[in-house]
Motif scaffolding. Structure first.
Motif, PDB file in Angstrom:
ATOM      1  N   ARG A  81       0.838  -1.209   0.000  1.00  0.00           N
ATOM      2  CA  ARG A  81       0.000   0.000   0.000  1.00  0.00           C
ATOM      3  C   ARG A  81       0.871   1.257   0.000  1.00  0.00           C
ATOM      4  N   ALA A  82       1.953   1.221   0.772  1.00  0.00           N
ATOM      5  CA  ALA A  82       2.851   2.375   0.814  1.00  0.00           C
ATOM      6  C   ALA A  82       3.511   2.618  -0.532  1.00  0.00           C
ATOM      7  N   MET A  83       4.006   1.563  -1.144  1.00  0.00           N
ATOM      8  CA  MET A  83       4.734   1.702  -2.401  1.00  0.00           C
ATOM      9  C   MET A  83       3.804   1.975  -3.576  1.00  0.00           C
ATOM     10  N   ARG A  84       2.662   1.329  -3.592  1.00  0.00           N
ATOM     11  CA  ARG A  84       1.753   1.450  -4.739  1.00  0.00           C
ATOM     12  C   ARG A  84       0.839   2.666  -4.648  1.00  0.00           C
ATOM     13  N   HIS A  85       0.418   3.013  -3.422  1.00  0.00           N
ATOM     14  CA  HIS A  85      -0.593   4.066  -3.279  1.00  0.00           C
ATOM     15  C   HIS A  85      -0.145   5.241  -2.415  1.00  0.00           C
ATOM     16  N   GLY A  86       1.042   5.166  -1.839  1.00  0.00           N
ATOM     17  CA  GLY A  86       1.517   6.279  -1.036  1.00  0.00           C
ATOM     18  C   GLY A  86       0.721   6.496   0.226  1.00  0.00           C
ATOM     19  N   ARG A  87       0.309   5.399   0.878  1.00  0.00           N
ATOM     20  CA  ARG A  87      -0.483   5.505   2.108  1.00  0.00           C
ATOM     21  C   ARG A  87       0.175   4.728   3.245  1.00  0.00           C
ATOM     22  N   ARG A  88       0.066   5.301   4.442  1.00  0.00           N
ATOM     23  CA  ARG A  88       0.572   4.641   5.638  1.00  0.00           C
ATOM     24  C   ARG A  88      -0.397   3.540   6.070  1.00  0.00           C
ATOM     25  N   PRO A  89       0.015   2.669   6.991  1.00  0.00           N
ATOM     26  CA  PRO A  89      -0.914   1.644   7.480  1.00  0.00           C
ATOM     27  C   PRO A  89      -2.198   2.217   8.071  1.00  0.00           C
ATOM     28  N   ASP A  90      -2.136   3.440   8.620  1.00  0.00           N
ATOM     29  CA  ASP A  90      -3.349   4.042   9.172  1.00  0.00           C
ATOM     30  C   ASP A  90      -4.188   4.756   8.113  1.00  0.00           C
ATOM     31  N   GLY A  91      -3.763   4.697   6.858  1.00  0.00           N
ATOM     32  CA  GLY A  91      -4.530   5.283   5.765  1.00  0.00           C
ATOM     33  C   GLY A  91      -4.127   6.692   5.393  1.00  0.00           C
ATOM     34  N   ALA A  92      -3.312   7.360   6.218  1.00  0.00           N
ATOM     35  CA  ALA A  92      -2.883   8.724   5.918  1.00  0.00           C
ATOM     36  C   ALA A  92      -1.909   8.729   4.735  1.00  0.00           C
ATOM     37  N   ASN A  93      -1.850   9.867   4.055  1.00  0.00           N
ATOM     38  CA  ASN A  93      -0.959  10.000   2.909  1.00  0.00           C
ATOM     39  C   ASN A  93       0.495  10.101   3.337  1.00  0.00           C
ATOM     40  N   TYR A  94       1.364   9.505   2.541  1.00  0.00           N
ATOM     41  CA  TYR A  94       2.776   9.854   2.610  1.00  0.00           C
ATOM     42  C   TYR A  94       3.005  11.090   1.750  1.00  0.00           C
TER      43      TYR A  94
END
Length: 275
Positions: A81-94
């Motif tokens: 999810r982090a690499m493909r969508h830029g999201r942290r485990p809690d759903g917030a954006n990187y």
């Protein structure tokens, strides 16, 4: 039939990535540089590398498998999810200082192998340093709007009718190597100017970076360019700036001759753009 269905469902969950192959992919992706503090005897992958930008200073996080300081509590799905969508485990954006706009193009197998390699790293308890950003650039919800305009998730798809060597080079340059993150100029919102892909300009820290389209490579022979990416020494004896020197030490010098040739073939195939 039930056992067969259960077997189909369980098999992907039990699939293990290839950590040895993942180590090579981590080198191709330059993970060491961004996730290791810039000081002598720094713990590899434990975070702390500073990246100065017009929006503030970002710090690479700890990506070792430490359960508190690193990724020890992550599941593989969190990593994807982090690499493909830029999201942290809690759903917030990187923030896109983490180059997921490029890493989103990494294919599923390579993501699995990368994850397997990261799980083999010695855990470090070094706490990840918070970013130091100016107002209002620290608000992660604003990145959602940025993504609407400038981010398209999904793996790289080979171009039809293009030689395999060029497709391989495109994958290495666009996805794993994320070369465009430094070699493509950006607009006032920090997004790459798509019409100037790899045409050089100012890098993330305001320093000049070279044009990688055929315009910038016209004076290079393929063999000289490949030698430079391995040795860090140009045909005339000159050496690159420290940032590129580190990329050569950690990344391009670790690639196979076949992958280096593929990268050069792809760069030669690009439309020439003026400096």
């Amino acid at each position: 039939m039930l056992a067969l269905l259960l077997g189909v469902w369980i098999a992907p969950a039990l699939a293990q990535g290839d950590a040895k192959r993942g180590e090579y992919l981590a080198k191709a992706g330059g993970c060491l540089g961004c996730h290791t503090e810039d000081k002598k005897d720094a713990t590899p992958f434990a975070g702390g590398r500073a990246l100065k930008t017009p929006f503030g200073t970002f710090f690479g996080p700890n990506i070792t498998p430490h359960p508190q300081a690193g990724l020890g509590k992550w599941a593989e799905a969190d990593f994807v999810r982090a690499m493909r969508h830029g999201r942290r485990p809690d759903g917030a954006n990187y923030f896109p200082a983490f180059p997921y706009p490029s890493f989103t193009k990494i294919n599923d197998q390579d993501l699995g192998d990368l994850w397997a390699y990261l799980r083999t790293l010695p855990p470090s308890n070094r706490a990840s340093q918070p970013h130091d950003l100016g107002f209002p650039f620290g608000w992660r919800f604003l990145v959602t709007v940025w993504k609407w305009f400038f981010f398209t998730p999904g793996p790289y798809l080979p171009a039809p009718g293009v030689p395999d060597i060029i497709n391989r080079g495109a994958y290495l340059v666009q996805a794993l190597g994320h070369c465009g993150e430094c070699h493509t100029p950006r607009n006032f919102l920090g997004a790459p100017k798509r019409g100037r892909f790899l045409a050089g300009g100012k890098g993330p820290e305001g320093k000049d970076v070279p044009n990688l389209t055929p315009t910038g490579l016209e004076k290079w022979r393929d063999s000289d360019f490949q030698d430079f990416l391995v040795t860090g020494i140009k045909a005339d004896g000159d050496v690159p700036a420290e940032a590129m020197g580190e990329v050569i030490r950690n990344t391009t010098s670790q690639l196979t001759p076949q992958d280096l040739a593929a990268m050069v073939a792809y760069l030669r195939s690009l439309p020439p753009l003026p400096d």
